[in-house]
Design a protein around this motif. Structure first.
Motif, PDB file in Angstrom:
ATOM      1  N   ARG A 137     -15.570  29.535  16.515  1.00 31.29           N
ATOM      2  CA  ARG A 137     -14.858  28.370  17.060  1.00 31.29           C
ATOM      3  C   ARG A 137     -14.255  27.515  15.945  1.00 31.29           C
ATOM      4  N   LEU A 138     -14.875  27.506  14.750  1.00 26.59           N
ATOM      5  CA  LEU A 138     -14.369  26.658  13.672  1.00 26.59           C
ATOM      6  C   LEU A 138     -13.047  27.187  13.120  1.00 26.59           C
ATOM      7  N   ARG A 139     -12.883  28.500  13.106  1.00 23.31           N
ATOM      8  CA  ARG A 139     -11.586  29.071  12.712  1.00 23.31           C
ATOM      9  C   ARG A 139     -10.529  28.697  13.746  1.00 23.31           C
ATOM     10  N   VAL A 140     -10.897  28.819  15.019  1.00 23.29           N
ATOM     11  CA  VAL A 140      -9.986  28.429  16.096  1.00 23.29           C
ATOM     12  C   VAL A 140      -9.625  26.953  15.976  1.00 23.29           C
ATOM     13  N   LEU A 141     -10.624  26.116  15.687  1.00 18.29           N
ATOM     14  CA  LEU A 141     -10.384  24.679  15.573  1.00 18.29           C
ATOM     15  C   LEU A 141      -9.508  24.360  14.374  1.00 18.29           C
ATOM     16  N   ALA A 167     -21.732  23.468   8.999  1.00 15.68           N
ATOM     17  CA  ALA A 167     -21.266  24.761   8.480  1.00 15.68           C
ATOM     18  C   ALA A 167     -20.190  24.540   7.427  1.00 15.68           C
ATOM     19  N   ASP A 168     -20.107  25.474   6.475  1.00 11.88           N
ATOM     20  CA  ASP A 168     -19.089  25.380   5.425  1.00 11.88           C
ATOM     21  C   ASP A 168     -17.685  25.321   6.016  1.00 11.88           C
ATOM     22  N   GLU A 169     -17.452  26.085   7.083  1.00 12.88           N
ATOM     23  CA  GLU A 169     -16.125  26.100   7.696  1.00 12.88           C
ATOM     24  C   GLU A 169     -15.754  24.726   8.255  1.00 12.88           C
ATOM     25  N   GLY A 170     -16.783  23.960   8.633  1.00 15.55           N
ATOM     26  CA  GLY A 170     -16.523  22.614   9.128  1.00 15.55           C
ATOM     27  C   GLY A 170     -15.966  21.705   8.057  1.00 15.55           C
ATOM     28  N   LEU A 171     -16.377  21.926   6.803  1.00 20.20           N
ATOM     29  CA  LEU A 171     -15.827  21.141   5.694  1.00 20.20           C
ATOM     30  C   LEU A 171     -14.338  21.407   5.546  1.00 20.20           C
ATOM     31  N   HIS A 201     -26.850  18.167   4.106  1.00 24.11           N
ATOM     32  CA  HIS A 201     -25.508  18.589   3.683  1.00 24.11           C
ATOM     33  C   HIS A 201     -24.766  17.430   3.022  1.00 24.11           C
ATOM     34  N   ARG A 202     -25.470  16.704   2.191  1.00 31.89           N
ATOM     35  CA  ARG A 202     -24.897  15.519   1.541  1.00 31.89           C
ATOM     36  C   ARG A 202     -23.630  15.867   0.761  1.00 31.89           C
ATOM     37  N   GLN A 203     -23.601  17.023   0.112  1.00 33.77           N
ATOM     38  CA  GLN A 203     -22.428  17.387  -0.686  1.00 33.77           C
ATOM     39  C   GLN A 203     -21.182  17.532   0.190  1.00 33.77           C
ATOM     40  N   ARG A 204     -21.351  18.037   1.390  1.00 36.42           N
ATOM     41  CA  ARG A 204     -20.191  18.183   2.288  1.00 36.42           C
ATOM     42  C   ARG A 204     -19.678  16.813   2.735  1.00 36.42           C
ATOM     43  N   PHE A 205     -20.597  15.908   3.043  1.00 31.17           N
ATOM     44  CA  PHE A 205     -20.175  14.554   3.418  1.00 31.17           C
ATOM     45  C   PHE A 205     -19.493  13.871   2.231  1.00 31.17           C
TER      46      PHE A 205
END
Length: 339
Positions: A137-141, A167-171, A201-205
């Motif tokens: 879904r994240l690729r679709v999004l 998820a990494d893809e969310g970043l 996931h502090r690094q992603r934020f």
């Protein structure tokens, strides 16, 4: 004055609310007031274990709930989400449409819609077990977000739901959303979503914040987690020094907004006693953002947010009741109805 326009990026989920006894959350590996992520099989096993009989699912999802409150306040709200093609996704889409929220991306994901098991404790506290949906879904999004903004649709703000950063893809989606917002001159908004998620996931934020954010929304624990500060006030002040408008909910103690122009407080006297705080933070965000994007002063924005939260605090669902295709009624009624 034109009605303000908000575009939110996040997952539209089905909320399954189950009342539980003290200790039930910890037995499932999630602390009260936090969220934990599970695969689909584990979440369905938890539902079957806890439900004595029929269960009900209603339309949910953090960004979706904020859009509902924003639209109810009088604004134009659109949710960019990777809709599936199953019956549950269609029911959620109908619920959002009934509440005045546009879902402009066409269904394109295969598989089942994600869902959130809400564990409701006797004191109104809750914990969440979340299956966000199919990994693809994240690729679709990501592709849908790019297509939406390529059409140069005007908006006043873009909100990114922090839950996607599990998820990494969310970043990738978050960075793209903030970049598109900047390109069209819209305010960039980050919803922190959950303390445990921020800590893990502090690094992603941090990466989303570094990409450029104008407004951060969350509760005191989430702000402390994302800044490393001991208190919500110190955390909000820290972000304000970076030029960010920090909007912090404090539960029964009220809410504060801290920005380059100063600090304002809404005291807990404005908060009503409630059987559940489910969705109140999202509703507060919708009301606050409506005021902010309408050009209101911060104390007025706080009052608008509190008003929207109050409506949700009166019910056990994440959204105030509404008339429409679903009318706030259950989308599913039995555990074996889960597709």
């Amino acid at each position: 004055m034109d009605r303000p326009r908000l575009v939110a990026v996040g997952d539209a989920l089905a909320d399954i609310v189950v009342a539980v006894r003290p200790g039930a959350c910890e037995a499932l590996g999630v602390a009260p007031g936090t969220a934990a992520f599970r695969d689909r099989a584990a979440l369905e096993a938890a539902v079957a274990r806890l439900a004595d009989g029929p269960v009900a699912a209603t339309a949910g999802g953090s960004a979706a709930n904020t859009c509902v409150a924003f639209a109810a306040s009088g604004g134009h709200a659109s949710l960019l989400t990777a809709s599936m093609t199953d019956d549950l996704a269609r029911a959620i889409g109908a619920d959002l449409a009934a509440r005045g929220v546009r879902v402009p991306l066409p269904p394109g994901g295969d598989g089942a819609t994600g869902r959130c098991l809400v564990l409701l404790l006797p004191d109104g506290e809750r914990a969440f077990l979340i299956w966000q949906g199919e990994p693809g879904r994240l690729r679709v999004l990501r592709d849908g977000v790019a297509a939406h903004f390529a059409r140069s649709r005007p908006c006043d703000a873009v909100l990114f739901e922090g839950y996607l950063l599990a998820a990494d893809e969310g970043l990738e989606v978050g960075r793209a959303a903030m970049a598109y917002a900047s390109a069209v001159g819209a305010a960039r908004i980050l919803a922190l979503s959950d303390r445990r998620l921020v800590l893990e996931h502090r690094q992603r934020f941090d990466a989303v914040l570094a990409a450029g954010v104008d407004v951060v929304l969350g509760n005191g624990a989430e702000f402390a987690a994302v800044t490393g500060r001991a208190t919500a006030d110190d955390a909000a002040a820290d972000l304000a020094r970076r030029g960010v408008l920090a909007v912090v909910t404090l539960g029964s103690r009220g809410a504060i907004v801290h920005g380059p122009a100063g600090r304002h407080l809404m005291t807990g006297e404005e908060i009503v006693a409630a059987p559940s705080a489910l969705g109140a933070g999202d509703a507060f965000a919708g009301g606050f953002l409506y005021g902010l994007l309408s050009g209101e002063e911060h104390p007025v924005c706080l009052a608008l947010g509190t008003g929207r939260a109050r409506a949700v605090l009166k019910v056990r669902q994440a959204r105030a009741p509404v008339r429409g295709p679903t009318g706030g009624q259950a989308l599913m009624t039995r555990t074996d109805d889960i597709p």
